[in-house]
Design a protein around this motif. Structure first.
Motif, PDB file in Angstrom:
ATOM      1  N   LEU A 177     -11.525  -1.167  -0.213  1.00  0.00           N
ATOM      2  CA  LEU A 177     -11.989  -0.073   0.646  1.00  0.00           C
ATOM      3  C   LEU A 177     -12.191   1.205  -0.158  1.00  0.00           C
ATOM      4  CD1 LEU A 177      -9.718  -0.741   3.748  1.00  0.00           C
ATOM      5  CD2 LEU A 177     -12.160  -1.210   3.537  1.00  0.00           C
ATOM      6  N   GLY A 178     -12.596   1.036  -1.405  1.00  0.00           N
ATOM      7  CA  GLY A 178     -12.940   2.193  -2.219  1.00  0.00           C
ATOM      8  C   GLY A 178     -11.752   3.017  -2.665  1.00  0.00           C
ATOM      9  N   GLY A 179     -10.575   2.406  -2.686  1.00  0.00           N
ATOM     10  CA  GLY A 179      -9.404   3.130  -3.163  1.00  0.00           C
ATOM     11  C   GLY A 179      -8.619   3.858  -2.092  1.00  0.00           C
ATOM     12  N   GLU A 180      -8.908   3.602  -0.807  1.00  0.00           N
ATOM     13  CA  GLU A 180      -8.086   4.200   0.248  1.00  0.00           C
ATOM     14  C   GLU A 180      -6.630   3.798   0.036  1.00  0.00           C
ATOM     15  OE1 GLU A 180      -9.420   3.588   4.223  1.00  0.00           O
ATOM     16  OE2 GLU A 180     -11.425   4.367   3.831  1.00  0.00           O
ATOM     17  N   ARG A 181      -5.703   4.590   0.568  1.00  0.00           N
ATOM     18  CA  ARG A 181      -4.278   4.381   0.326  1.00  0.00           C
ATOM     19  C   ARG A 181      -3.585   3.994   1.622  1.00  0.00           C
ATOM     20  NH1 ARG A 181      -3.375   4.113  -4.967  1.00  0.00           N
ATOM     21  NH2 ARG A 181      -1.211   4.726  -4.603  1.00  0.00           N
ATOM     22  N   GLN A 182      -2.899   2.851   1.602  1.00  0.00           N
ATOM     23  CA  GLN A 182      -2.188   2.380   2.791  1.00  0.00           C
ATOM     24  C   GLN A 182      -0.705   2.726   2.696  1.00  0.00           C
ATOM     25  OE1 GLN A 182      -0.910  -1.867   4.386  1.00  0.00           O
ATOM     26  NE2 GLN A 182      -3.115  -1.553   4.740  1.00  0.00           N
ATOM     27  N   VAL A 183      -0.225   3.463   3.683  1.00  0.00           N
ATOM     28  CA  VAL A 183       1.181   3.874   3.739  1.00  0.00           C
ATOM     29  C   VAL A 183       1.964   2.819   4.502  1.00  0.00           C
ATOM     30  CG1 VAL A 183       2.781   5.692   4.440  1.00  0.00           C
ATOM     31  CG2 VAL A 183       0.463   6.288   3.707  1.00  0.00           C
ATOM     32  N   GLN A 184       3.092   2.393   3.936  1.00  0.00           N
ATOM     33  CA  GLN A 184       3.932   1.371   4.552  1.00  0.00           C
ATOM     34  C   GLN A 184       5.373   1.857   4.620  1.00  0.00           C
ATOM     35  OE1 GLN A 184       3.417  -2.199   2.239  1.00  0.00           O
ATOM     36  NE2 GLN A 184       1.297  -2.499   2.902  1.00  0.00           N
ATOM     37  N   ALA A 185       6.064   1.491   5.704  1.00  0.00           N
ATOM     38  CA  ALA A 185       7.464   1.859   5.908  1.00  0.00           C
ATOM     39  C   ALA A 185       8.337   0.624   5.795  1.00  0.00           C
ATOM     40  CB  ALA A 185       7.648   2.493   7.289  1.00  0.00           C
ATOM     41  N   ASP A 186       9.506   0.797   5.231  1.00  0.00           N
ATOM     42  CA  ASP A 186      10.483  -0.290   5.115  1.00  0.00           C
ATOM     43  C   ASP A 186      11.317  -0.322   6.390  1.00  0.00           C
ATOM     44  OD1 ASP A 186      12.412  -2.115   4.484  1.00  0.00           O
ATOM     45  OD2 ASP A 186      13.124  -1.105   2.681  1.00  0.00           O
ATOM     46  N   LEU A 187      11.119  -1.367   7.198  1.00  0.00           N
ATOM     47  CA  LEU A 187      11.890  -1.539   8.426  1.00  0.00           C
ATOM     48  C   LEU A 187      12.875  -2.689   8.223  1.00  0.00           C
ATOM     49  CD1 LEU A 187       9.198  -1.175  11.231  1.00  0.00           C
ATOM     50  CD2 LEU A 187      10.663   0.582  10.245  1.00  0.00           C
ATOM     51  N   SER A 188      14.075  -2.337   7.849  1.00  0.00           N
ATOM     52  CA  SER A 188      15.135  -3.329   7.636  1.00  0.00           C
ATOM     53  C   SER A 188      14.694  -4.435   6.679  1.00  0.00           C
ATOM     54  CB  SER A 188      15.572  -3.932   8.978  1.00  0.00           C
ATOM     55  OG  SER A 188      16.033  -2.925   9.854  1.00  0.00           O
ATOM     56  N   GLY A 189      14.060  -4.040   5.568  1.00  0.00           N
ATOM     57  CA  GLY A 189      13.664  -5.000   4.551  1.00  0.00           C
ATOM     58  C   GLY A 189      12.278  -5.588   4.720  1.00  0.00           C
ATOM     59  N   LYS A 190      11.565  -5.218   5.778  1.00  0.00           N
ATOM     60  CA  LYS A 190      10.215  -5.713   6.009  1.00  0.00           C
ATOM     61  C   LYS A 190       9.243  -4.545   5.991  1.00  0.00           C
ATOM     62  CE  LYS A 190       7.368  -8.274   9.312  1.00  0.00           C
ATOM     63  NZ  LYS A 190       7.336  -8.988  10.621  1.00  0.00           N
ATOM     64  N   TRP A 191       8.177  -4.676   5.174  1.00  0.00           N
ATOM     65  CA  TRP A 191       7.205  -3.599   5.068  1.00  0.00           C
ATOM     66  C   TRP A 191       6.233  -3.635   6.242  1.00  0.00           C
ATOM     67  CZ3 TRP A 191       8.179   0.276   2.053  1.00  0.00           C
ATOM     68  CH2 TRP A 191       8.938   0.094   0.904  1.00  0.00           C
ATOM     69  N   ALA A 192       6.066  -2.484   6.883  1.00  0.00           N
ATOM     70  CA  ALA A 192       5.165  -2.357   8.025  1.00  0.00           C
ATOM     71  C   ALA A 192       4.148  -1.268   7.723  1.00  0.00           C
ATOM     72  CB  ALA A 192       5.945  -2.007   9.289  1.00  0.00           C
ATOM     73  N   ALA A 193       2.855  -1.594   7.869  1.00  0.00           N
ATOM     74  CA  ALA A 193       1.804  -0.612   7.626  1.00  0.00           C
ATOM     75  C   ALA A 193       1.825   0.456   8.709  1.00  0.00           C
ATOM     76  CB  ALA A 193       0.445  -1.297   7.588  1.00  0.00           C
ATOM     77  N   THR A 194       1.714   1.711   8.317  1.00  0.00           N
ATOM     78  CA  THR A 194       1.658   2.810   9.277  1.00  0.00           C
ATOM     79  C   THR A 194       0.231   3.320   9.452  1.00  0.00           C
ATOM     80  OG1 THR A 194       2.191   4.445   7.568  1.00  0.00           O
ATOM     81  CG2 THR A 194       4.033   3.506   8.828  1.00  0.00           C
ATOM     82  N   TYR A 195      -0.424   3.664   8.347  1.00  0.00           N
ATOM     83  CA  TYR A 195      -1.818   4.095   8.415  1.00  0.00           C
ATOM     84  C   TYR A 195      -2.445   4.036   7.030  1.00  0.00           C
ATOM     85  CZ  TYR A 195       0.574   8.559   7.386  1.00  0.00           C
ATOM     86  OH  TYR A 195       1.389   9.542   6.867  1.00  0.00           O
ATOM     87  N   GLN A 196      -3.759   4.197   6.989  1.00  0.00           N
ATOM     88  CA  GLN A 196      -4.531   4.117   5.763  1.00  0.00           C
ATOM     89  C   GLN A 196      -5.288   5.424   5.576  1.00  0.00           C
ATOM     90  OE1 GLN A 196      -5.459   0.094   4.736  1.00  0.00           O
ATOM     91  NE2 GLN A 196      -7.609   0.676   4.691  1.00  0.00           N
ATOM     92  N   VAL A 197      -5.011   6.110   4.475  1.00  0.00           N
ATOM     93  CA  VAL A 197      -5.583   7.431   4.225  1.00  0.00           C
ATOM     94  C   VAL A 197      -6.948   7.289   3.556  1.00  0.00           C
ATOM     95  CG1 VAL A 197      -5.242   9.663   3.117  1.00  0.00           C
ATOM     96  CG2 VAL A 197      -3.260   8.376   3.972  1.00  0.00           C
ATOM     97  N   ALA A 198      -7.963   7.891   4.154  1.00  0.00           N
ATOM     98  CA  ALA A 198      -9.308   7.886   3.590  1.00  0.00           C
ATOM     99  C   ALA A 198      -9.435   8.960   2.518  1.00  0.00           C
ATOM    100  CB  ALA A 198     -10.342   8.115   4.688  1.00  0.00           C
ATOM    101  N   LEU A 199     -10.386   8.760   1.624  1.00  0.00           N
ATOM    102  CA  LEU A 199     -10.625   9.739   0.571  1.00  0.00           C
ATOM    103  C   LEU A 199     -11.473  10.889   1.091  1.00  0.00           C
ATOM    104  CD1 LEU A 199     -11.395   7.362  -2.428  1.00  0.00           C
ATOM    105  CD2 LEU A 199      -9.193   8.243  -1.653  1.00  0.00           C
ATOM    106  N   GLY A 200     -11.281  12.052   0.502  1.00  0.00           N
ATOM    107  CA  GLY A 200     -12.117  13.193   0.825  1.00  0.00           C
ATOM    108  C   GLY A 200     -11.499  14.153   1.814  1.00  0.00           C
ATOM    109  N   PRO A 201     -11.752  15.457   1.626  1.00  0.00           N
ATOM    110  CA  PRO A 201     -11.157  16.484   2.491  1.00  0.00           C
ATOM    111  C   PRO A 201     -11.878  16.647   3.812  1.00  0.00           C
ATOM    112  CG  PRO A 201     -12.542  17.518   0.841  1.00  0.00           C
ATOM    113  CD  PRO A 201     -12.556  16.044   0.534  1.00  0.00           C
ATOM    114  N   TRP A 202     -11.133  17.121   4.797  1.00  0.00           N
ATOM    115  CA  TRP A 202     -11.674  17.505   6.095  1.00  0.00           C
ATOM    116  C   TRP A 202     -11.444  19.002   6.283  1.00  0.00           C
ATOM    117  CZ3 TRP A 202     -12.298  14.369  11.003  1.00  0.00           C
ATOM    118  CH2 TRP A 202     -12.745  13.074  10.715  1.00  0.00           C
TER     119      TRP A 202
END
Length: 294
Positions: A177-202
């Motif tokens: 996806l062109g280098g977008e960054r996916q944020v993940q949280a550790d929930l009791s040892g299991k990684w859960a995706a929270t959101y994916q940050v797009a490139l470029g300012p708003w």
């Protein structure tokens, strides 16, 4: 600094930055230094989600959500209310900018609790890219993500596991996806995706349309379900309609249960920290009737 990191340079400001720092710091209980340092960023980032809860009560009451700085400050600071990402991170952006940080408004696609087979949702979550003066590191700041909100900034371009006061996170590159960054949280040892940050300012004006969608479109879950949350140094509390989820500081589940109308009202007041108004009672009873969304 890489070309990708350069994409997170601050956009030209849409309007002069205005915020009453004294009132904001009193609201979050911060009395420390006011220099643009990493230590200050971390301290503010932890205190904000403890003092200013996430909530969408006004949306459910049929009230439009204004992104005018004066309206946000009147609601989140003066009135002791909370808000969702555009209000929360919009306020934090002005605070950090006033302190001398370099701040970029960013946009993310929410993945939290979304089944893998569901088509991608539109990007609808505001986050911030923050730089300390003299340092090229881009820090992800986000005080507006409900019960899984960050309580400390994360290095946006690091793949390592990063500790915050309320659990571990990691941010992985999405090469497809062109280098977008996916944020993940550790929930009791299991990684859960929270959101994916797009490139470029708003720019600030870019959030107006998505904010209108968020509080008014029938497909926006904020228009038909209660979402509220607060994160303290010891716990995470999340409300989805009348279901309360309580996790400890490390993300382990402590309790999850459905609340009666009286319990919901008390929880919104005493746990989430909202100044519950008598006019909310019909809505609270309606929320209990809705039950917990699938």
């Amino acid at each position: 600094m890489s070309k990708i990191e350069t994409a997170f340079a601050p956009a030209s400001p849409s309007a002069p930055t205005t915020v009453d720092l004294d009132a904001y710091f009193a609201r979050i209980g911060y009395d420390g230094p006011r220099q643009p340092t990493l230590a200050v960023l971390r301290a503010i980032h932890q205190k904000h989600p403890d003092a200013i809860p996430f909530e969408n009560v006004d949306v459910l009451l049929g009230r439009p959500i204004s992104l005018d700085p004066a309206d946000i400050d009147a609601k989140l600071i003066a009135a002791g209310r909370g808000g969702y990402c555009y209000e929360q991170n919009g306020l934090l952006k002005r605070v950090l900018t006033a302190l001398g940080f370099e701040v970029t408004g960013l946009m993310a696609r929410v993945l939290w609790m979304v089944p893998a087979d569901v088509p991608p949702r539109p990007r609808s979550h505001m986050v911030l890219g923050v730089r300390v003066p003299g340092d090229d590191t881009v820090w992800l700041a986000d005080v507006g993500f409900g019960g899984c909100v960050l309580t400390g900034p994360l290095r946006l371009f690091s793949d390592e596991v990063q500790a915050t006061p309320n659990g571990d996170f990691r941010i992985l590159p999405m090469a497809e996806l062109g280098g977008e960054r996916q944020v993940q949280a550790d929930l009791s040892g299991k990684w859960a995706a929270t959101y994916q940050v797009a490139l470029g300012p708003w720019g600030d004006q870019d959030y107006e349309q998505v904010n209108f969608y968020t509080y008014s479109h029938p497909s926006s879950h904020f228009t038909w379900s209660l979402t509220a949350g607060r994160t303290t140094p010891d716990a995470r509390y999340a409300m989805k309609n009348n279901r309360l989820t309580h996790r400890d500081a490390d993300g382990a589940l402590v309790e999850q249960r459905d609340l009666s109308a009286d319990e919901l009202e008390a929880t919104l007041r005493d746990v989430i920290g909202l100044p519950v108004e008598p006019a909310w009672r019909p809505l609270i009873e309606k929320i209990v009737g809705w039950g917990t969304p699938a």
